[in-house]
Motif scaffolding. Structure first.
Motif, PDB file in Angstrom:
ATOM      1  N   SER A   1      -8.262  -7.956   3.030  1.00 53.92           N
ATOM      2  CA  SER A   1      -7.125  -7.370   3.744  1.00 53.92           C
ATOM      3  C   SER A   1      -5.987  -7.045   2.779  1.00 53.92           C
ATOM      4  O   SER A   1      -5.390  -5.967   2.848  1.00 53.92           O
ATOM      5  CB  SER A   1      -6.653  -8.327   4.833  1.00 53.92           C
ATOM      6  N   GLN A   2      -5.692  -7.963   1.884  1.00 54.10           N
ATOM      7  CA  GLN A   2      -4.623  -7.734   0.919  1.00 54.10           C
ATOM      8  C   GLN A   2      -4.965  -6.573  -0.013  1.00 54.10           C
ATOM      9  O   GLN A   2      -4.108  -5.739  -0.327  1.00 54.10           O
ATOM     10  CB  GLN A   2      -4.342  -9.003   0.115  1.00 54.10           C
ATOM     11  N   LEU A   3      -6.208  -6.505  -0.443  1.00 55.39           N
ATOM     12  CA  LEU A   3      -6.618  -5.411  -1.317  1.00 55.39           C
ATOM     13  C   LEU A   3      -6.560  -4.068  -0.586  1.00 55.39           C
ATOM     14  O   LEU A   3      -6.183  -3.050  -1.174  1.00 55.39           O
ATOM     15  CB  LEU A   3      -8.024  -5.665  -1.866  1.00 55.39           C
ATOM     16  N   GLN A   4      -6.902  -4.061   0.700  1.00 62.15           N
ATOM     17  CA  GLN A   4      -6.793  -2.825   1.477  1.00 62.15           C
ATOM     18  C   GLN A   4      -5.339  -2.390   1.600  1.00 62.15           C
ATOM     19  O   GLN A   4      -5.029  -1.196   1.503  1.00 62.15           O
ATOM     20  CB  GLN A   4      -7.415  -3.010   2.864  1.00 62.15           C
ATOM     21  N   GLN A   5      -4.444  -3.350   1.804  1.00 60.15           N
ATOM     22  CA  GLN A   5      -3.020  -3.019   1.882  1.00 60.15           C
ATOM     23  C   GLN A   5      -2.526  -2.450   0.559  1.00 60.15           C
ATOM     24  O   GLN A   5      -1.770  -1.465   0.530  1.00 60.15           O
ATOM     25  CB  GLN A   5      -2.210  -4.259   2.264  1.00 60.15           C
ATOM     26  N   GLN A   6      -2.960  -3.038  -0.558  1.00 56.89           N
ATOM     27  CA  GLN A   6      -2.567  -2.531  -1.866  1.00 56.89           C
ATOM     28  C   GLN A   6      -3.111  -1.122  -2.087  1.00 56.89           C
ATOM     29  O   GLN A   6      -2.416  -0.253  -2.607  1.00 56.89           O
ATOM     30  CB  GLN A   6      -3.055  -3.464  -2.969  1.00 56.89           C
ATOM     31  N   LEU A   7      -4.350  -0.906  -1.687  1.00 57.83           N
ATOM     32  CA  LEU A   7      -4.956   0.416  -1.835  1.00 57.83           C
ATOM     33  C   LEU A   7      -4.207   1.448  -1.004  1.00 57.83           C
ATOM     34  O   LEU A   7      -3.950   2.569  -1.476  1.00 57.83           O
ATOM     35  CB  LEU A   7      -6.432   0.376  -1.428  1.00 57.83           C
ATOM     36  N   ASN A   8      -3.840   1.090   0.220  1.00 57.37           N
ATOM     37  CA  ASN A   8      -3.063   2.004   1.057  1.00 57.37           C
ATOM     38  C   ASN A   8      -1.720   2.332   0.415  1.00 57.37           C
ATOM     39  O   ASN A   8      -1.284   3.488   0.423  1.00 57.37           O
ATOM     40  CB  ASN A   8      -2.862   1.423   2.457  1.00 57.37           C
ATOM     41  N   SER A   9      -1.072   1.330  -0.136  1.00 59.66           N
ATOM     42  CA  SER A   9       0.219   1.542  -0.779  1.00 59.66           C
ATOM     43  C   SER A   9       0.081   2.460  -1.987  1.00 59.66           C
ATOM     44  O   SER A   9       0.860   3.400  -2.166  1.00 59.66           O
ATOM     45  CB  SER A   9       0.803   0.192  -1.210  1.00 59.66           C
ATOM     46  N   VAL A  10      -0.913   2.231  -2.817  1.00 61.97           N
ATOM     47  CA  VAL A  10      -1.148   3.073  -3.998  1.00 61.97           C
ATOM     48  C   VAL A  10      -1.507   4.484  -3.563  1.00 61.97           C
ATOM     49  O   VAL A  10      -1.050   5.470  -4.149  1.00 61.97           O
ATOM     50  CB  VAL A  10      -2.249   2.461  -4.894  1.00 61.97           C
ATOM     51  N   SER A  11      -2.309   4.591  -2.514  1.00 62.47           N
ATOM     52  CA  SER A  11      -2.709   5.904  -2.010  1.00 62.47           C
ATOM     53  C   SER A  11      -1.488   6.684  -1.511  1.00 62.47           C
ATOM     54  O   SER A  11      -1.352   7.880  -1.799  1.00 62.47           O
ATOM     55  CB  SER A  11      -3.729   5.735  -0.885  1.00 62.47           C
ATOM     56  N   GLN A  12      -0.601   6.016  -0.774  1.00 60.59           N
ATOM     57  CA  GLN A  12       0.602   6.681  -0.300  1.00 60.59           C
ATOM     58  C   GLN A  12       1.499   7.105  -1.461  1.00 60.59           C
ATOM     59  O   GLN A  12       2.042   8.213  -1.480  1.00 60.59           O
ATOM     60  CB  GLN A  12       1.373   5.771   0.650  1.00 60.59           C
ATOM     61  N   SER A  13       1.628   6.233  -2.449  1.00 60.60           N
ATOM     62  CA  SER A  13       2.437   6.569  -3.624  1.00 60.60           C
ATOM     63  C   SER A  13       1.844   7.762  -4.352  1.00 60.60           C
ATOM     64  O   SER A  13       2.560   8.667  -4.787  1.00 60.60           O
ATOM     65  CB  SER A  13       2.529   5.378  -4.576  1.00 60.60           C
ATOM     66  N   PHE A  14       0.541   7.781  -4.472  1.00 60.92           N
ATOM     67  CA  PHE A  14      -0.122   8.887  -5.149  1.00 60.92           C
ATOM     68  C   PHE A  14       0.066  10.186  -4.373  1.00 60.92           C
ATOM     69  O   PHE A  14       0.340  11.235  -4.957  1.00 60.92           O
ATOM     70  CB  PHE A  14      -1.616   8.585  -5.317  1.00 60.92           C
ATOM     71  N   GLN A  15      -0.053  10.091  -3.031  1.00 63.64           N
ATOM     72  CA  GLN A  15       0.142  11.292  -2.203  1.00 63.64           C
ATOM     73  C   GLN A  15       1.564  11.816  -2.360  1.00 63.64           C
ATOM     74  O   GLN A  15       1.781  13.029  -2.435  1.00 63.64           O
ATOM     75  CB  GLN A  15      -0.160  10.989  -0.731  1.00 63.64           C
TER      76      GLN A  15
END
Length: 134
Positions: free
Chosen positions: A84-98
């Motif tokens: 769950s924590q890794l998914q949250q980090q991935l979402n955050s990085v994905s949003q930053s990248f977008q």
């Protein structure tokens, strides 16, 4: 000798009364009367002892399995939290990248309108090349 005979008679009487009690309990429980068959009583006693030992052994094995099960459940719970924590980090990085790509795309679009920049596909900030407009 008379004392020994009296003691033996008293022991026989005690055994008979114990046998009567055992027979009464057996009949009350619907069990066959085994008081007259000492070999059967010994066999039954041996079987009961073996069953008790086997039950104790099975209970120990069950307790060990329950401990192992608890350990595995804790491990699964820990891994689920980590996932769950890794998914949250991935979402955050994905949003930053977008946001980064979106900002870069806006710069590239604005520059292309003015003829100052060309874009190499796919959109990546490191691949934006500057050209001189002629």
């Amino acid at each position: 000798a008379a004392e020994v005979a009296a003691a033996a008679a008293a022991a026989d009487t005690a055994n008979d009364s114990n046998a009567d009690i055992g027979a009464g309990v057996a009949s009350a429980l619907g069990l066959p009367d085994l008081s007259g068959a000492p070999d059967k009583v010994l066999l039954l006693s041996s079987l009961v002892d073996n069953l008790v030992k086997h039950a104790a052994s099975c209970e120990k094995k069950l307790a060990a399995e329950q401990r192992a099960n608890l350990s595995l459940r804790v491990s699964v719970w820990t891994l689920e939290r980590q996932n769950s924590q890794l998914q949250q980090q991935l979402n955050s990085v994905s949003q930053s990248f977008q946001q980064l790509v979106g900002g870069a795309q806006g710069v590239v679009d604005n520059a292309e309108v003015h003829g100052a920049y060309t874009l190499a596909a796919p959109v990546d900030v490191s691949q934006i090349q500057t050209t001189v407009a002629q």
